[in-house]
Design a protein around this motif. Sequence first.
Motif, PDB file in Angstrom:
ATOM      1  N   GLY A 156       0.825  -1.206   0.000  1.00 21.50           N
ATOM      2  CA  GLY A 156       0.000   0.000   0.000  1.00 21.50           C
ATOM      3  C   GLY A 156       0.849   1.241   0.000  1.00 21.50           C
ATOM      4  N   ALA A 157       0.240   2.348   0.404  1.00 18.44           N
ATOM      5  CA  ALA A 157       0.918   3.639   0.317  1.00 18.44           C
ATOM      6  C   ALA A 157       0.533   4.520   1.494  1.00 18.44           C
ATOM      7  N   ILE A 158       1.414   5.478   1.773  1.00 19.24           N
ATOM      8  CA  ILE A 158       1.176   6.437   2.842  1.00 19.24           C
ATOM      9  C   ILE A 158       1.674   7.808   2.393  1.00 19.24           C
ATOM     10  N   ALA A 159       0.907   8.843   2.687  1.00 16.38           N
ATOM     11  CA  ALA A 159       1.279  10.203   2.301  1.00 16.38           C
ATOM     12  C   ALA A 159       0.867  11.165   3.399  1.00 16.38           C
ATOM     13  N   THR A 160       1.673  12.208   3.584  1.00 14.46           N
ATOM     14  CA  THR A 160       1.398  13.218   4.595  1.00 14.46           C
ATOM     15  C   THR A 160       1.406  14.600   3.964  1.00 14.46           C
ATOM     16  N   SER A 161       0.422  15.411   4.319  1.00 19.22           N
ATOM     17  CA  SER A 161       0.424  16.835   3.996  1.00 19.22           C
ATOM     18  C   SER A 161       0.592  17.599   5.299  1.00 19.22           C
ATOM     19  N   ALA A 162       1.460  18.615   5.274  1.00 17.70           N
ATOM     20  CA  ALA A 162       1.772  19.327   6.504  1.00 17.70           C
ATOM     21  C   ALA A 162       2.307  20.715   6.195  1.00 17.70           C
ATOM     22  N   ARG A 163       2.525  21.467   7.259  1.00 17.40           N
ATOM     23  CA  ARG A 163       3.032  22.827   7.132  1.00 17.40           C
ATOM     24  C   ARG A 163       4.513  22.931   7.461  1.00 17.40           C
ATOM     25  N   TYR A 164       5.146  21.848   7.943  1.00 21.96           N
ATOM     26  CA  TYR A 164       6.485  21.974   8.514  1.00 21.96           C
ATOM     27  C   TYR A 164       7.602  22.135   7.495  1.00 21.96           C
ATOM     28  N   GLU A 165       7.440  21.659   6.256  1.00 22.40           N
ATOM     29  CA  GLU A 165       8.519  21.775   5.272  1.00 22.40           C
ATOM     30  C   GLU A 165       8.437  23.076   4.473  1.00 22.40           C
ATOM     31  N   ARG A 166       7.239  23.417   4.029  1.00 23.98           N
ATOM     32  CA  ARG A 166       7.091  24.551   3.107  1.00 23.98           C
ATOM     33  C   ARG A 166       6.175  25.639   3.660  1.00 23.98           C
TER      34      ARG A 166
END
Length: 246
Positions: A156-166
């Motif tokens: 399967g797959a896993i993805a994260t959206s966040a504010r910490y990188e950009r």
Amino acid sequence: MHRVEQVMGFPVSLRVDDDHIATAIGDAVFAWLREVDARFSPFRADSEVCRLDRGELSPGDISADLREVLDLCEEYRIATGGAFDVRLPGRGLDPCAVVKGWSVQRAADLLKAAGARRFVLNAGGDVVASGGPWRVGVRHPEQADKVCTVAELTDGAIATSARYERGDHILDGRTGRPATGLLSLTVVASSLTLADTTATAAFAMGTEGVEWAAARAGCEVFAVDAERRVLRTEGFPVAGAQVRAA
């Protein structure tokens, strides 16, 4: 096989544990990702995306691949009530939120078609895995040297959206302002196309996006909101102790 290359602005690492897989398939994976960057980047003036945006290509002239990506973009725009939108006023066409997961999943499909059964393909922290179980750490949204959970993936797959990188780079298309209701949102799904696009779309919706993502078929969610509360669906695959680290 273990390779790392910088593609599409982030590191992409490939690990294949099958002894019979030739190095040529690794070449094919990274060639495909470089091709995607050249064709679909909104930052390359000669890309198909930029040519369409400038009106040099009509919608009927675009490739089947770009049509597929734009159809996905429109599907998620409608599903989120406009929160997810790749055509924001005053900005050029930017389908990157769909292109990343879609293209890396295609690369994983190339590996499977070549007979690879045990591999991990990690694109800037978003992962497609096969032949696990594998452990995938989800970075703490405020402490770069810590994880807030560890997920277990088999196929399967896993993805994260966040504010910490950009920073506040994900905008709520309904308001045009940065989405700030969440610190991070992680989705586990059967494909990275689904996981990555759902994570970004849900993040754009703010706190309501957690419930929306959780209701998507085949998606499990782990999120940290702006109040530092952890929100997790019951089926999110928290790792046990005896699995391989990806």
